[in-house]
Design a protein around this motif. Structure first.
Motif, mmCIF file in Angstrom:
data_model
loop_
_atom_site.group_PDB
_atom_site.id
_atom_site.type_symbol
_atom_site.label_atom_id
_atom_site.label_comp_id
_atom_site.label_asym_id
_atom_site.label_seq_id
_atom_site.Cartn_x
_atom_site.Cartn_y
_atom_site.Cartn_z
ATOM 1 N N PHE A 1 0.867 -1.153 -0.151
ATOM 2 C CA PHE A 1 -0.026 -0.187 -0.073
ATOM 3 C C PHE A 1 0.911 1.209 0.031
ATOM 4 C CE2 PHE A 1 -2.307 3.360 2.052
ATOM 5 C CZ PHE A 1 -3.615 3.395 1.640
ATOM 6 N N TRP A 2 1.748 1.223 0.811
ATOM 7 C CA TRP A 2 2.634 2.414 0.847
ATOM 8 C C TRP A 2 3.692 2.562 -0.183
ATOM 9 C CZ3 TRP A 2 0.626 6.459 3.267
ATOM 10 C CH2 TRP A 2 -0.152 6.238 4.495
ATOM 11 N N THR A 3 4.146 1.447 -0.656
ATOM 12 C CA THR A 3 5.045 1.405 -1.752
ATOM 13 C C THR A 3 4.264 2.162 -3.143
ATOM 14 O OG1 THR A 3 6.364 -0.585 -0.918
ATOM 15 C CG2 THR A 3 6.515 -0.012 -3.404
ATOM 16 N N TYR A 4 3.229 1.826 -3.259
ATOM 17 C CA TYR A 4 2.275 2.185 -4.420
ATOM 18 C C TYR A 4 1.798 3.682 -4.132
ATOM 19 C CZ TYR A 4 -0.724 2.910 -8.443
ATOM 20 O OH TYR A 4 -1.091 3.519 -9.684
ATOM 21 N N MET A 5 1.834 4.093 -2.888
ATOM 22 C CA MET A 5 1.534 5.608 -2.665
ATOM 23 C C MET A 5 2.729 6.309 -3.039
ATOM 24 S SD MET A 5 -1.562 6.333 -1.459
ATOM 25 C CE MET A 5 -1.303 7.814 -0.224
ATOM 26 N N GLU A 6 4.036 5.699 -2.587
ATOM 27 C CA GLU A 6 5.115 6.619 -3.268
ATOM 28 C C GLU A 6 5.254 6.775 -4.516
ATOM 29 O OE1 GLU A 6 9.978 6.554 -2.556
ATOM 30 O OE2 GLU A 6 8.831 4.950 -2.124
ATOM 31 N N ILE A 7 5.002 5.705 -5.364
ATOM 32 C CA ILE A 7 5.091 5.636 -6.596
ATOM 33 C C ILE A 7 3.919 6.706 -7.284
ATOM 34 C CG2 ILE A 7 4.541 4.241 -8.789
ATOM 35 C CD1 ILE A 7 5.606 1.847 -7.414
ATOM 36 N N GLY A 8 2.572 6.613 -6.784
ATOM 37 C CA GLY A 8 1.609 7.517 -7.287
ATOM 38 C C GLY A 8 1.828 8.871 -7.198
ATOM 39 N N VAL A 9 2.215 9.122 -5.865
ATOM 40 C CA VAL A 9 2.392 10.636 -5.508
ATOM 41 C C VAL A 9 3.748 11.041 -6.132
ATOM 42 C CG1 VAL A 9 3.042 12.114 -3.705
ATOM 43 C CG2 VAL A 9 1.317 10.451 -3.239
ATOM 44 N N GLY A 10 4.892 10.252 -6.377
ATOM 45 C CA GLY A 10 6.132 10.645 -7.156
ATOM 46 C C GLY A 10 5.760 11.074 -8.617
ATOM 47 N N PHE A 11 4.654 10.355 -9.179
ATOM 48 C CA PHE A 11 4.634 10.526 -10.436
ATOM 49 C C PHE A 11 3.867 11.785 -10.755
ATOM 50 C CE2 PHE A 11 2.115 10.317 -14.445
ATOM 51 C CZ PHE A 11 3.215 9.958 -15.464
ATOM 52 N N ILE A 12 2.840 12.037 -9.725
ATOM 53 C CA ILE A 12 2.110 13.272 -10.078
ATOM 54 C C ILE A 12 3.039 14.506 -9.734
ATOM 55 C CG2 ILE A 12 -0.034 14.482 -9.129
ATOM 56 C CD1 ILE A 12 -0.729 11.982 -10.778
ATOM 57 N N VAL A 13 3.781 14.312 -8.591
ATOM 58 C CA VAL A 13 4.822 15.275 -8.412
ATOM 59 C C VAL A 13 5.658 15.881 -9.308
ATOM 60 C CG1 VAL A 13 6.829 16.001 -7.119
ATOM 61 C CG2 VAL A 13 4.746 15.200 -5.891
ATOM 62 N N SER A 14 6.416 14.630 -10.248
ATOM 63 C CA SER A 14 7.226 14.950 -11.474
ATOM 64 C C SER A 14 6.504 15.508 -12.737
ATOM 65 C CB SER A 14 7.545 13.499 -11.719
ATOM 66 O OG SER A 14 6.544 12.689 -12.352
ATOM 67 N N CYS A 15 5.114 15.631 -12.695
ATOM 68 C CA CYS A 15 4.312 16.186 -13.710
ATOM 69 C C CYS A 15 3.732 17.552 -13.224
ATOM 70 C CB CYS A 15 2.982 15.312 -14.073
ATOM 71 S SG CYS A 15 3.457 13.938 -14.827
ATOM 72 N N VAL A 16 3.508 17.806 -11.967
ATOM 73 C CA VAL A 16 3.443 19.132 -11.572
ATOM 74 C C VAL A 16 3.862 20.282 -12.418
ATOM 75 C CG1 VAL A 16 2.938 20.776 -9.523
ATOM 76 C CG2 VAL A 16 2.193 18.556 -9.546
ATOM 77 N N PRO A 17 5.225 20.424 -12.102
ATOM 78 C CA PRO A 17 5.774 21.722 -12.834
ATOM 79 C C PRO A 17 5.755 21.936 -14.759
ATOM 80 C CG PRO A 17 7.599 20.452 -11.757
ATOM 81 C CD PRO A 17 6.166 19.656 -11.745
ATOM 82 N N ARG A 18 5.457 20.500 -15.218
ATOM 83 C CA ARG A 18 5.228 20.776 -16.604
ATOM 84 C C ARG A 18 3.492 21.304 -16.778
ATOM 85 N NH1 ARG A 18 7.925 22.195 -20.432
ATOM 86 N NH2 ARG A 18 6.989 20.701 -21.935
ATOM 87 N N ILE A 19 2.819 20.650 -16.098
ATOM 88 C CA ILE A 19 1.283 20.913 -16.001
ATOM 89 C C ILE A 19 1.235 22.291 -15.872
ATOM 90 C CG2 ILE A 19 -0.866 20.396 -15.173
ATOM 91 C CD1 ILE A 19 -0.101 17.518 -14.520
ATOM 92 N N ALA A 20 1.796 22.872 -14.522
ATOM 93 C CA ALA A 20 1.658 24.464 -14.369
ATOM 94 C C ALA A 20 2.169 25.106 -15.549
ATOM 95 C CB ALA A 20 2.350 24.468 -13.035
ATOM 96 N N TRP A 21 3.169 24.679 -16.201
ATOM 97 C CA TRP A 21 3.818 25.431 -17.433
ATOM 98 C C TRP A 21 2.962 25.453 -18.575
ATOM 99 C CZ3 TRP A 21 4.978 23.955 -22.284
ATOM 100 C CH2 TRP A 21 6.046 25.043 -23.007
ATOM 101 N N VAL A 22 1.960 24.291 -18.693
ATOM 102 C CA VAL A 22 1.314 24.177 -19.895
ATOM 103 C C VAL A 22 -0.026 25.165 -19.610
ATOM 104 C CG1 VAL A 22 -0.432 22.616 -20.868
ATOM 105 C CG2 VAL A 22 2.088 21.948 -20.440
ATOM 106 N N LEU A 23 -0.533 25.003 -18.166
ATOM 107 C CA LEU A 23 -1.744 25.859 -17.945
ATOM 108 C C LEU A 23 -1.340 27.239 -17.991
ATOM 109 C CD1 LEU A 23 -3.131 23.735 -14.806
ATOM 110 C CD2 LEU A 23 -3.761 23.866 -17.252
ATOM 111 N N ASP A 24 -0.193 27.741 -17.661
ATOM 112 C CA ASP A 24 0.188 29.142 -17.847
ATOM 113 C C ASP A 24 0.190 29.486 -19.300
ATOM 114 O OD1 ASP A 24 1.138 31.423 -16.354
ATOM 115 O OD2 ASP A 24 3.117 31.218 -17.580
ATOM 116 N N LYS A 25 0.436 28.628 -20.254
ATOM 117 C CA LYS A 25 0.462 29.111 -21.375
ATOM 118 C C LYS A 25 -0.838 29.076 -22.175
ATOM 119 C CE LYS A 25 5.026 29.047 -22.419
ATOM 120 N NZ LYS A 25 5.612 30.384 -23.015
ATOM 121 N N ILE A 26 -1.892 28.531 -21.426
ATOM 122 C CA ILE A 26 -3.184 28.494 -22.029
ATOM 123 C C ILE A 26 -3.784 29.669 -21.665
ATOM 124 C CG2 ILE A 26 -5.365 27.391 -22.057
ATOM 125 C CD1 ILE A 26 -3.892 24.743 -21.693
ATOM 126 N N SER A 27 -4.397 30.551 -22.554
ATOM 127 C CA SER A 27 -4.923 31.573 -22.385
ATOM 128 C C SER A 27 -6.667 31.550 -21.752
ATOM 129 C CB SER A 27 -4.935 32.763 -23.670
ATOM 130 O OG SER A 27 -5.813 34.147 -23.463
#
Length: 354
Positions: free
Chosen positions: A264-290
């Motif tokens: 359970f906690w191993t997959y929690m680390e995987i899931g949270v870690g992947f979302i965190v790895s995408c947050v900067p790029r998602i924030a950048w894309v949303l910032d580009k969208i008018s």
């Protein structure tokens, strides 16, 4: 087992794959519309996302097949133990690859933002050091997971005695991997926060950027919660009738319950870690969208509604006039032509007779 049950295990096995798929979709939109070229992190995020989704699907299937998320019963057979062992063997290999790709995705994303343009900086050296350490961690512990029992991997799931006699100390191996992984998480968390002050941007933008990278703190917490159960398993005496893991007590014979809480906690680390790895790029894309077109449409909605209402009212009036126009036209025509109606003629004739 407390919070580790069919519902919670199935929930994380569904939620994180859905979030991973959405994150990949947003990044794909960014690649297509706002990014001129692929960077290394754009490539590494694909296997990281696929492995995150695959691990979640595996948890759901394992839960539905009653392999995990339950307690081992006294009537459990060797076949049940073998199923759990095979599931665990495959999951540990996949989790090393998933965590490795996620960490490398974050590190190469940081290189895109902070690397030196003219000469190498302290960040370049520290970042490349972390990339090398993460790569070594992935390869070494993947090798250990595959060959923990030498050339006879079936020894890891045949029986408990077989695992202890024919394999290396898997508790010590997994504990070492979890501790080293958490130390790397901590270094990856600190690195961008130290470098943001060197960026050429105003204070407001620096604060916004810091908030984005602070999200990696969730991955640090998730890694810590995965590390603690392995340390507790390693330091406790396995000859004792019970084991205590994260404030939950298990009988030593409850292999399914013990493995489930670690999974359970191993997959929690995987899931949270992947979302965190995408947050900067998602924030950048949303910032580009008018959002101006959407906001203007929302603001113009009341005026459009009132305009439609006025048009509808005018249309009702026009329809009412059209429904009465034949009679009005007839009366107007008769009056304007100077001719009397049949009723007027009949009334005049009656008067003459009188």
């Amino acid at each position: 087992m407390g919070y580790i049950n069919h519902g919670s295990m199935s929930a994380i096995g569904i939620i994180f794959p859905v979030l991973a798929a959405l994150s990949l979709a947003v990044r794909m939109y960014g690649w297509r519309h706002h990014s001129p070229i692929f960077e290394i992190d754009d490539i590494l995020v694909v296997p990281a996302g696929l492995l995150t989704i695959a691990a979640g699907v595996a948890l759901v299937i394992g839960t539905q097949m009653h392999i995990i998320s339950e307690h081992s019963e006294a009537a459990s057979t060797d076949a049940d133990s073998a199923k759990l062992g095979k599931f665990e063997y495959a999951f540990w290999m996949g989790h090393v690859l998933a965590i490795g790709f996620i960490k490398l995705t974050i590190l190469f994303l940081l290189r895109r933002v902070f690397k030196g343009r003219i000469h190498r900086t302290a960040f370049d050296y520290s970042n490349w050091t972390l990339i090398i350490l993460v790569t070594l961690w992935t390869l070494v512990f993947l090798f250990f997971d595959i060959f923990a029992c030498g050339t006879t991997p079936q020894a890891s799931w045949e029986s408990w005695n077989s695992l202890r006699k024919n394999c290396i100390d898997t508790f010590a191996m997994q504990t070492g991997g979890a501790v080293f992984s958490w130390v790397l998480d901590l270094a990856i968390f600190v690195e961008p926060l130290v470098m943001i002050r060197t960026l050429n941007m105003n204070r407001k933008r620096k604060i916004q950027t810091s908030l984005v990278f602070l999200c990696s703190g969730f991955a640090v917490v998730a890694g810590l919660l995965r590390m603690i159960p392995w340390i507790q398993l390693h330091v406790q005496d396995i000859t004792h009738p019970t084991l205590r893991i994260l404030a939950t007590t298990f009988p030593i014979s409850d292999q399914q319950g013990i493995i489930s809480i670690v999974l359970f906690w191993t997959y929690m680390e995987i899931g949270v870690g992947f979302i965190v790895s995408c947050v900067p790029r998602i924030a950048w894309v949303l910032d580009k969208i008018s959002l101006d077109p959407i906001i203007s449409k929302i603001r113009s909605f009341p005026s459009n509604a009132s305009l439609l209402k006025e048009r509808y009212a005018h249309r009702r009036v026009d329809e009412s006039e059209q429904s009465q126009s034949p009679w009005i036209t007839m009366v107007r025509t008769k009056t304007s032509s100077g001719h009397r109606s049949d009723e007027d003629v009949e009334l005049a004739t009656a008067k003459n007779h009188i």
